[in-house]
Design a protein around this motif. Structure first.
Motif, mmCIF file in Angstrom:
data_model
loop_
_atom_site.group_PDB
_atom_site.id
_atom_site.type_symbol
_atom_site.label_atom_id
_atom_site.label_comp_id
_atom_site.label_asym_id
_atom_site.label_seq_id
_atom_site.Cartn_x
_atom_site.Cartn_y
_atom_site.Cartn_z
ATOM 1 N N ASP A 105 4.023 -5.254 -10.926
ATOM 2 C CA ASP A 105 2.835 -5.789 -10.191
ATOM 3 C C ASP A 105 2.714 -4.621 -8.816
ATOM 4 O OD1 ASP A 105 1.894 -7.463 -12.136
ATOM 5 O OD2 ASP A 105 2.810 -9.089 -11.134
ATOM 6 N N LYS A 106 3.518 -3.675 -8.673
ATOM 7 C CA LYS A 106 3.310 -2.882 -7.521
ATOM 8 C C LYS A 106 3.265 -1.361 -7.975
ATOM 9 C CE LYS A 106 4.476 -6.427 -4.790
ATOM 10 N NZ LYS A 106 4.501 -7.507 -5.868
ATOM 11 N N ILE A 107 2.656 -0.750 -6.983
ATOM 12 C CA ILE A 107 2.695 0.763 -7.269
ATOM 13 C C ILE A 107 2.522 1.418 -5.987
ATOM 14 C CG2 ILE A 107 -0.127 0.279 -6.855
ATOM 15 C CD1 ILE A 107 -0.543 2.717 -8.774
ATOM 16 N N TRP A 108 3.148 2.603 -6.166
ATOM 17 C CA TRP A 108 3.316 3.582 -4.885
ATOM 18 C C TRP A 108 3.044 4.945 -5.386
ATOM 19 C CZ3 TRP A 108 5.560 8.391 -4.739
ATOM 20 C CH2 TRP A 108 5.791 8.980 -3.433
ATOM 21 N N SER A 109 2.158 5.615 -4.512
ATOM 22 C CA SER A 109 1.662 6.995 -5.014
ATOM 23 C C SER A 109 1.666 7.730 -3.945
ATOM 24 C CB SER A 109 0.321 6.736 -5.513
ATOM 25 O OG SER A 109 -0.587 6.699 -4.727
ATOM 26 N N THR A 110 1.550 9.192 -4.274
ATOM 27 C CA THR A 110 1.331 10.209 -3.154
ATOM 28 C C THR A 110 -0.003 9.967 -2.569
ATOM 29 O OG1 THR A 110 0.669 11.727 -4.700
ATOM 30 C CG2 THR A 110 2.890 11.804 -4.188
ATOM 31 N N TYR A 111 -1.053 9.266 -3.069
ATOM 32 C CA TYR A 111 -2.490 9.254 -2.601
ATOM 33 C C TYR A 111 -2.590 8.509 -1.470
ATOM 34 C CZ TYR A 111 -3.326 10.627 -7.383
ATOM 35 O OH TYR A 111 -3.025 11.543 -8.682
ATOM 36 N N ALA A 112 -1.697 7.457 -1.175
ATOM 37 C CA ALA A 112 -1.416 6.607 -0.074
ATOM 38 C C ALA A 112 -0.188 6.339 0.330
ATOM 39 C CB ALA A 112 -2.379 5.305 -0.364
#
Length: 263
Positions: free
Chosen positions: A219-226
């Protein structure tokens, strides 16, 4: 003549007052920005756009780590957990606070979840990779797969096949481009969640090395956009374990060229 001599002082006073007002407005702006971020329902830990690239949440404290420290800490946590089956030895972590290492090895006391984040941005020099390796992955994704296999003992990897996928994933998924890998941790239980987070932390620590773009798990996301927002809540069908990425860590590499959406 006396009043003319005093004019420069008044200008200095005016300048000081202006600087002070700018300082107050800056503080208000920071507070407002922080409040706005809080309303987005960010999942800690987060990292600031300045200072060390990584941080580990230990209780209510954010422990800053340099990128190289974060990589050693994440690798050591994986190696220690795998024990004799580990294909790599645990690197020295004597310079890393004990609390940070403990939470990376065991997870938060109350619940499995994200403990470390790092900021990482897109590499504007990357070119689009159209040719696939025999595995069905792009060269960058293949390099990531091999990196995972060098550190993790017999990982259960999927989300790719020779010739590539054209169905079975969401619209616009990086799987269709051969840029994505799924690492499975089944069944969904507390122990597997903690193992999954060890991999997610390792991936985020090595994100620049493998040109990683997006990581999704539990249920978690990490990305280079933020990147400075760290782990955010990932919206998906609450009744679908697969779409919520509860049973697998999804990771995809940067496409190169034009910007893509979160997978």
């Amino acid at each position: 003549m006396t009043h003319r001599a005093a004019m420069p002082h008044r200008r200095w006073y005016g300048l000081i007052i202006s600087v002070a007002l700018l300082g107050v407005l800056s503080v208000i702006g920071v507070i407002g920005t922080r409040a706005a971020i809080d309303r987005i329902d960010v999942a800690f830990p987060t990292s600031t756009p300045w200072g060390p690239e990584c941080s580990v949440t230990v209780g209510d404290e954010q422990v800053p780590l340099e990128r190289e420290q974060a990589q050693r800490a994440a690798t050591a946590a994986v190696a220690d957990h795998q024990g004799e089956d580990s294909p790599v030895e645990a690197p020295d972590t004597s310079d890393i606070p004990d609390g940070a290492m403990q939470v990376l090895q065991d997870g938060p006391e109350d619940d499995a979840g994200p403990s470390m984040t790092c900021r990482s941005t897109k590499n504007p020099e990357l070119e689009v990779e159209e040719d696939l390796e025999p595995s069905g992955l792009t060269p960058r994704a293949q390099n990531l797969k091999e990196g995972i296999e060098e550190v993790f003992a017999e990982p259960s990897l999927g989300g790719y096949e020779p010739g590539g996928y054209d169905t079975g994933h969401g619209e616009g998924s990086a799987h269709y481009d051969g840029r994505a890998i799924d690492a499975f941790f089944r069944p969904v239980n507390e122990d597997n969640r903690r193992e999954g987070w060890q991999m997610a932390h390792w991936l985020i620590a090595y994100a620049p090395d493998y040109e990683i773009d997006v990581i999704i798990f539990d249920d978690k996301i990490w990305s280079t956009y933020a990147p400075s927002m760290g782990w955010r809540h990932y919206e998906a069908d609450p009744d679908n374990e697969i779409l919520r990425h509860l049973d697998h860590v999804h990771v995809d590499v940067q496409p190169g060229g034009e910007r893509s959406d979160d997978a």
